[in-house]
Design a protein around this motif. Structure first.
Motif, PDB file in Angstrom:
ATOM      1  N   MET A  68      11.528  -4.896   1.876  1.00 19.02           N
ATOM      2  CA  MET A  68      10.540  -3.912   2.319  1.00 19.02           C
ATOM      3  C   MET A  68       9.969  -4.304   3.696  1.00 19.02           C
ATOM      4  N   ILE A  69       9.725  -5.600   3.896  1.00 10.10           N
ATOM      5  CA  ILE A  69       9.190  -6.047   5.173  1.00 10.10           C
ATOM      6  C   ILE A  69      10.226  -5.838   6.276  1.00 10.10           C
ATOM      7  N   GLY A  70      11.486  -6.205   5.955  1.00  8.37           N
ATOM      8  CA  GLY A  70      12.536  -6.014   6.953  1.00  8.37           C
ATOM      9  C   GLY A  70      12.725  -4.546   7.287  1.00  8.37           C
ATOM     10  N   PHE A  71      12.666  -3.692   6.257  1.00  6.98           N
ATOM     11  CA  PHE A  71      12.794  -2.251   6.495  1.00  6.98           C
ATOM     12  C   PHE A  71      11.676  -1.756   7.406  1.00  6.98           C
ATOM     13  N   ALA A  72      10.460  -2.221   7.142  1.00  3.79           N
ATOM     14  CA  ALA A  72       9.326  -1.786   7.954  1.00  3.79           C
ATOM     15  C   ALA A  72       9.510  -2.226   9.405  1.00  3.79           C
ATOM     16  N   LEU A  73       9.951  -3.466   9.618  1.00  2.00           N
ATOM     17  CA  LEU A  73      10.123  -3.949  10.979  1.00  2.00           C
ATOM     18  C   LEU A  73      11.234  -3.207  11.709  1.00  2.00           C
ATOM     19  N   ALA A 107       5.709   5.682  -5.121  1.00  2.00           N
ATOM     20  CA  ALA A 107       4.768   6.081  -4.070  1.00  2.00           C
ATOM     21  C   ALA A 107       4.067   4.871  -3.464  1.00  2.00           C
ATOM     22  N   TRP A 108       3.713   3.870  -4.314  1.00  2.00           N
ATOM     23  CA  TRP A 108       2.983   2.724  -3.781  1.00  2.00           C
ATOM     24  C   TRP A 108       3.805   1.929  -2.798  1.00  2.00           C
ATOM     25  N   ARG A 109       5.186   1.927  -3.056  1.00  2.00           N
ATOM     26  CA  ARG A 109       6.035   1.159  -2.160  1.00  2.00           C
ATOM     27  C   ARG A 109       6.152   1.833  -0.796  1.00  2.00           C
ATOM     28  N   VAL A 110       6.189   3.163  -0.814  1.00  2.00           N
ATOM     29  CA  VAL A 110       6.232   3.892   0.458  1.00  2.00           C
ATOM     30  C   VAL A 110       4.940   3.635   1.242  1.00  2.00           C
ATOM     31  N   GLY A 111       3.798   3.681   0.526  1.00  2.00           N
ATOM     32  CA  GLY A 111       2.528   3.396   1.205  1.00  2.00           C
ATOM     33  C   GLY A 111       2.468   1.970   1.708  1.00  2.00           C
ATOM     34  N   ALA A 112       3.058   1.040   0.950  1.00  5.26           N
ATOM     35  CA  ALA A 112       3.045  -0.355   1.383  1.00  5.26           C
ATOM     36  C   ALA A 112       3.834  -0.544   2.664  1.00  5.26           C
ATOM     37  N   VAL A 113       4.953   0.220   2.799  1.00  2.00           N
ATOM     38  CA  VAL A 113       5.733   0.135   4.036  1.00  2.00           C
ATOM     39  C   VAL A 113       4.858   0.504   5.234  1.00  2.00           C
ATOM     40  N   VAL A 114       4.084   1.571   5.070  1.00  2.00           N
ATOM     41  CA  VAL A 114       3.206   1.989   6.176  1.00  2.00           C
ATOM     42  C   VAL A 114       2.202   0.884   6.512  1.00  2.00           C
ATOM     43  N   GLU A 115       1.586   0.255   5.500  1.00  2.00           N
ATOM     44  CA  GLU A 115       0.606  -0.791   5.750  1.00  2.00           C
ATOM     45  C   GLU A 115       1.249  -2.035   6.351  1.00  2.00           C
ATOM     46  N   VAL A 116       2.490  -2.349   5.921  1.00  2.00           N
ATOM     47  CA  VAL A 116       3.181  -3.486   6.522  1.00  2.00           C
ATOM     48  C   VAL A 116       3.453  -3.216   7.999  1.00  2.00           C
ATOM     49  N   GLU A 117       3.855  -1.992   8.289  1.00  2.00           N
ATOM     50  CA  GLU A 117       4.077  -1.641   9.683  1.00  2.00           C
ATOM     51  C   GLU A 117       2.780  -1.774  10.489  1.00  2.00           C
ATOM     52  N   MET A 118       1.671  -1.293   9.924  1.00  2.00           N
ATOM     53  CA  MET A 118       0.393  -1.397  10.620  1.00  2.00           C
ATOM     54  C   MET A 118      -0.026  -2.850  10.771  1.00  2.00           C
ATOM     55  N   LEU A 119       0.263  -3.689   9.752  1.00  2.00           N
ATOM     56  CA  LEU A 119      -0.050  -5.108   9.850  1.00  2.00           C
ATOM     57  C   LEU A 119       0.730  -5.747  10.989  1.00  2.00           C
ATOM     58  N   LEU A 148      -4.749   2.930   6.335  1.00  2.00           N
ATOM     59  CA  LEU A 148      -4.971   3.063   4.900  1.00  2.00           C
ATOM     60  C   LEU A 148      -4.775   4.497   4.411  1.00  2.00           C
ATOM     61  N   LEU A 149      -5.442   5.463   5.057  1.00  2.00           N
ATOM     62  CA  LEU A 149      -5.307   6.858   4.635  1.00  2.00           C
ATOM     63  C   LEU A 149      -3.883   7.367   4.842  1.00  2.00           C
ATOM     64  N   PRO A 150      -3.235   7.134   5.997  1.00  2.00           N
ATOM     65  CA  PRO A 150      -1.834   7.557   6.137  1.00  2.00           C
ATOM     66  C   PRO A 150      -0.922   6.923   5.090  1.00  2.00           C
ATOM     67  N   ALA A 151      -1.185   5.683   4.679  1.00  2.00           N
ATOM     68  CA  ALA A 151      -0.362   5.046   3.656  1.00  2.00           C
ATOM     69  C   ALA A 151      -0.494   5.762   2.318  1.00  2.00           C
ATOM     70  N   LEU A 152      -1.696   6.166   1.990  1.00  2.00           N
ATOM     71  CA  LEU A 152      -1.898   6.911   0.742  1.00  2.00           C
ATOM     72  C   LEU A 152      -1.212   8.275   0.813  1.00  2.00           C
ATOM     73  N   LEU A 153      -1.281   8.929   1.988  1.00  2.00           N
ATOM     74  CA  LEU A 153      -0.658  10.243   2.121  1.00  2.00           C
ATOM     75  C   LEU A 153       0.859  10.158   2.144  1.00  2.00           C
TER      76      LEU A 153
END
Length: 888
Positions: free
Chosen positions: A1-6, A622-634, A680-685
């Motif tokens: 998931m981290i590699g995908f986000a990067l 859904a939580w994994r998709v949101g986590a990708v967004v937060e990892v990207e933001m991190l 946070l909000l975009p990750a939930l959406l």
């Protein structure tokens, strides 16, 4: 998931770069604002501290001493002791000293004016004709206040008899009286038989001088003294308290300082009170004195044996020239005579001057009301000298601005007091108030009134003039009490002879809330214990007040002058306004930056909704998709923080603000926190909706019958692109509201910086800080809206390429995008202007400031939207339709 986000971040290099730029701008901007605030706080706190620090913090005066202007506007006139001739008793002084928290309570008791019989020293040989055997010399003074334009009438001629080769001898008559004889060759002239024309009624004679060496004369010739009496203000002090408050003992120039052992003594028969005094080394009279000198040849035989050969008014006098002196010359000569132990009686009554009456003309504009002169106050003078004529200085015949009361001596069993000079002091060495503070509140500072041509209107010998001297003669409180005794001097102050008390409080060196609370408590306790008027003067600053003066009687034209009146408590007001400004600006910048970055993340998520739908279809929860967004933001936060740390310190040095290493290291967690919070909000959406719903996209758009490119652009926004319109309006409106809000906060702070010296000074010092704020806020706003507009364009890139493929020229695409940017900016401007005005109403800002800030926000929204559209427009103009449609 981290590699995908990067990998996703790397694949979307343009969107990632925009997000990094936004985060870096927000992080560095906030840290620089914090550093600039600390630097400005330090600078302004030092400036305000200068205004706060004062020799005393509380001023206690009689209850009825406040002028109407002070009651209304908190203004204390310069030279506030003028017109304060008592009103406080020693018992009230003791109550002030007994108040908890009072470190020093220094009283000052203004007794009033007395007239010192000062004189200019002349040499007869400098005036006389060396070839004339006997001659009559005369001199008269003409004074002028040169800078103000007044030239006063000439005084009376003062005459002496002079023989260049003559000798003055003494003889004893048959009745035992001592006579002075001027011997000129074979002629003998009885000097005591030559009546002085200034003394009608007799009792005084013309002085005689011989030019022979003193060793040949039985009477030393002495000096020719041309009388020029000066009024001086006498005040009583507590020497120990004055030393503790102002270190007055350190300003002694000659002799010694007053002490508790200096008491009023009575010597002689009848007794004369000897009053100890410490005198100023300066007279502060702003006059030039021209001494006109003339000589007239006489025949010795005409005066011998009581002859009446003195000339009449028709005699032809010879002019011997004019010399210019200053009042300081005569004043210092008088001090030397006092210091030599001469028994110099004060040859006149005591006088007290009332206060000046003002009427308001406008803001910071007053007019002085002249008063009718009353020269009869000089008739009660006790005169020792030529005859019984009370001398009226020519200056006293000028325009009066104060009432004058004479206090004649009542006790005929006592001679008028004489002075015992213990020392002199220099008022210029006293610490006083800082120029940023109420420095005209200092007791010994001469008032300064500026004329329109730049000249200075100073004090003259007119005790009823607009400008009076500060106390020049200081005695002890017992000395002041003696001169205020109603049994000795008519209508004197009596037991309530103290004019003001200056109070020093320990532990209030900085303008903090604790200091303010302590001063307020002590002031309230003093007022409760004494019933006197109590004012906190710490934190005061002068304000230039225009004052209309009527014309003088001797050449001074009517004029509007300027003088600094002290405004009470402005330093505290400025400190509170500065803190409020910083709080408002930091809140606006931080919240707005977070929202703009969050909006950027939201737009990026919307662009990838099909990508996320595919991931959901492949089984991602859904939580994994949101986590990708937060990892990207991190990841964006870490990269942005690292970049921010690298540029924050050199950028801070470039703009001239101090940045600590702690603040530099704090950039990284700030950037990460902003990124995670904004995502946070975009990750939930991102995880909302089913796969088919997300992949399916929007329903077909409503068709628009385009009349023109402009019609199509606006219609597209209002129908199919309503979400983009809302996002664009939010971005432009928020960015413009950021600028309008900062302008509102800065303007509100500037509005508190009134016309006082401190306010004008701080306004100049704070301007660079406001320019820095404006630049940083504009950068955050431009990048914020630029991200939104650019990402919206990328989402519509395929549609625009299709229009190009259908035959639209590139110029039409440019007009299409600019028209939409203008429409978004206009609506956002209305929103931003309304928000700015609402903030102004909530904070109670002035109407003019609200309207100007709202207009700035409206214009900023349009300008920012158009500027943000430049990048996408250039990309669209250069883009090849085939490349954009590949894969569709």
């Amino acid at each position: 998931m981290i590699g995908f986000a990067l990998r996703s971040l790397f694949a979307r290099r343009l969107a990632t770069g925009l997000a990094v730029a936004g985060l870096v701008t927000a992080s560095v901007g906030f840290v620089l604002l914090t550093a600039a605030s600390r630097t400005t706080q330090a600078v302004l706190s030092g400036d305000v501290g200068r205004a706060w620090y004062a020799p005393y913090q509380i001023l206690v005066r009689p209850a009825a001493s406040l002028s109407e202007l002070e009651q209304r506007a908190g203004l204390i006139r310069p030279n506030f002791l003028s017109g304060l001739n008592g009103g406080i008793t020693p018992e009230q002084l003791n109550s002030v000293r007994a108040t908890a928290g009072v470190a020093v309570a220094a009283p000052i008791a203004v007794v009033g004016f007395t007239e010192w019989q000062t004189a200019f020293s002349l040499a007869p040989a400098d005036v006389a004709d060396p070839h004339a055997e006997l001659q009559l010399l005369r001199v008269r003074a003409i004074a002028s206040d040169a800078e103000a334009g007044s030239v006063y009438p000439a005084g009376d001629w003062q005459q002496v008899l002079y023989a260049p080769e003559g000798v003055v001898q003494t003889e004893q008559s048959s009745n035992g009286a001592v006579q002075h004889i001027l011997v000129v060759g074979q002629h003998r002239i009885a000097c005591d038989d030559l009546p002085d024309p200034r003394a009608p009624g007799g009792g005084a004679s013309i002085p005689c001088f011989g030019g022979a060496p003193p060793a040949q004369q039985e009477v030393a010739p002495g000096g020719w003294m041309a009388d020029w009496p000066q009024p001086v203000v006498v005040a009583g002090i507590d020497p120990a308290a004055e030393s503790a408050l102002l270190a007055l003992d350190g300003c002694v120039q000659s002799g010694r300082y007053l002490n508790d052992e200096d008491q009023v003594a009575k010597v002689g028969i009848p007794p004369a009170a000897t009053i100890p005094i410490l005198a100023s080394s300066r007279s502060y009279l702003a006059e030039d004195v021209m001494l006109e000198r003339e000589w007239l040849k006489l025949e010795p035989v005409a005066l011998e044996d009581g002859g009446s050969g003195l000339p009449d008014g028709t005699a032809a006098w010879h002019r011997a020239g004019v010399v210019t002196r200053t009042p300081g010359d005569a004043y210092r000569a008088y001090l030397e005579r006092l210091g030599a132990g001469e028994s110099l009686y004060n040859a006149s009554s005591l006088w007290t001057a009332g206060d000046v009456t003002y009427r308001s003309v406008g803001d910071d504009h007053l007019a002085v009301e002249a008063q009718a002169p009353d020269l009869t106050v000089f008739q009660s003078a006790v005169v020792v000298g030529p005859g019984s004529k009370a001398e009226v200085p020519p200056e006293a015949q000028d325009t009066w601005f104060r009432g004058i009361d004479a206090h004649r001596q009542l006790r005929r069993d006592e001679l008028f007091p004489r002075w015992s000079l213990v020392g002199t002091f220099d008022p210029g060495c006293l610490p006083g108030f800082d120029p940023l503070a109420g420095y005209r509140l200092e007791t010994y500072t001469a008032p300064e009134v500026r004329m329109p041509d730049g000249g200075v209107l100073g004090a003259t010998r007119n005790m009823a003039g607009y400008v009076n001297t500060p106390p020049l003669v200081l005695t002890t409180l017992p000395g002041a009490a003696y001169l205020a005794d109603q049994a000795r001097f008519e209508d004197a102050a009596g037991a309530a002879f103290i004019s003001a008390i200056r109070v020093k409080v320990e532990g209030v060196d900085q303008p903090s809330p604790a200091s303010q609370a302590k001063l307020a408590r002590i002031a309230a306790d003093i007022e409760t214990a004494t019933g006197l008027q109590v004012d906190i003067v710490a934190g005061s600053s002068p304000r230039q007040i225009r004052v209309d003066l009527p014309s003088g009687s001797f050449g001074r034209a009517a004029a509007t002058v300027e003088e600094g009146w002290a405004v009470k408590g402005v330093a505290v007001q400025f400190v509170e306004a500065l803190r409020l400004q910083d709080l408002v600006i930091f809140t606006i910048v931080l919240v707005a930056a977070a929202i703009l970055i969050g909006q950027t993340a939201y737009v990026a998520v919307r662009r990838r909704r099909r990508e996320f739908g595919v991931l959901r279809a492949l089984g991602w929860p859904a939580w994994r998709v949101g986590a990708v967004v937060e990892v990207e933001m991190l990841a964006l936060g870490i990269v942005s923080g690292a970049i921010s740390m690298g540029i924050a310190l050199p950028l801070a040095r470039a703009v001239g603000v101090g940045l600590t290493w702690g603040q530099v290291l704090g950039v990284l967690p700030l950037a990460v926190s902003l990124a995670l919070g904004a995502g946070l909000l975009p990750a939930l959406l991102a995880g909302r909706g089913g796969p088919l719903e997300v992949i399916g996209g929007k329903p077909p758009r409503t068709s628009i019958r385009a009349v023109s490119v402009l019609h199509l652009a606006v219609g597209d926004l209002l129908t199919a692109r309503r979400s983009e319109l809302v996002l664009g309006v939010i971005a432009s409106g928020l960015a413009a509201l950021l600028i309008g809000g900062v302008a509102l906060a800065s303007g509100a702070f500037a509005a508190t910086l009134d016309a006082t010296v401190l306010g004008v000074y701080l306004s100049l010092r704070v301007q660079p800080f406001h320019w820095l704020i404006g630049g940083l806020v504009s950068a955050v706003a431009i990048l914020g809206i630029g991200q939104t507009v650019t990402l919206n364009y990328l989402e519509r890139q395929v549609e625009l390429a299709a229009l190009r493929a259908l035959g639209w020229p590139a110029s039409a695409i440019v007009r299409y995008l600019l028209a939409q940017a203008f429409a978004i900016g206009s609506i956002g401007g209305v929103v931003a202007a309304g928000g700015t005005v609402s903030l102004g109403l909530a904070s109670g800002s002035a109407a003019g400031l609200m309207l100007s800030s709202g207009l700035l926000a409206f214009v900023a929204a349009i300008v920012l939207s158009m500027a943000a559209a430049v990048g996408p427009t250039i990309i669209a103009f250069r883009a090849a339709p085939a490349a954009s449609l590949r894969g569709e």
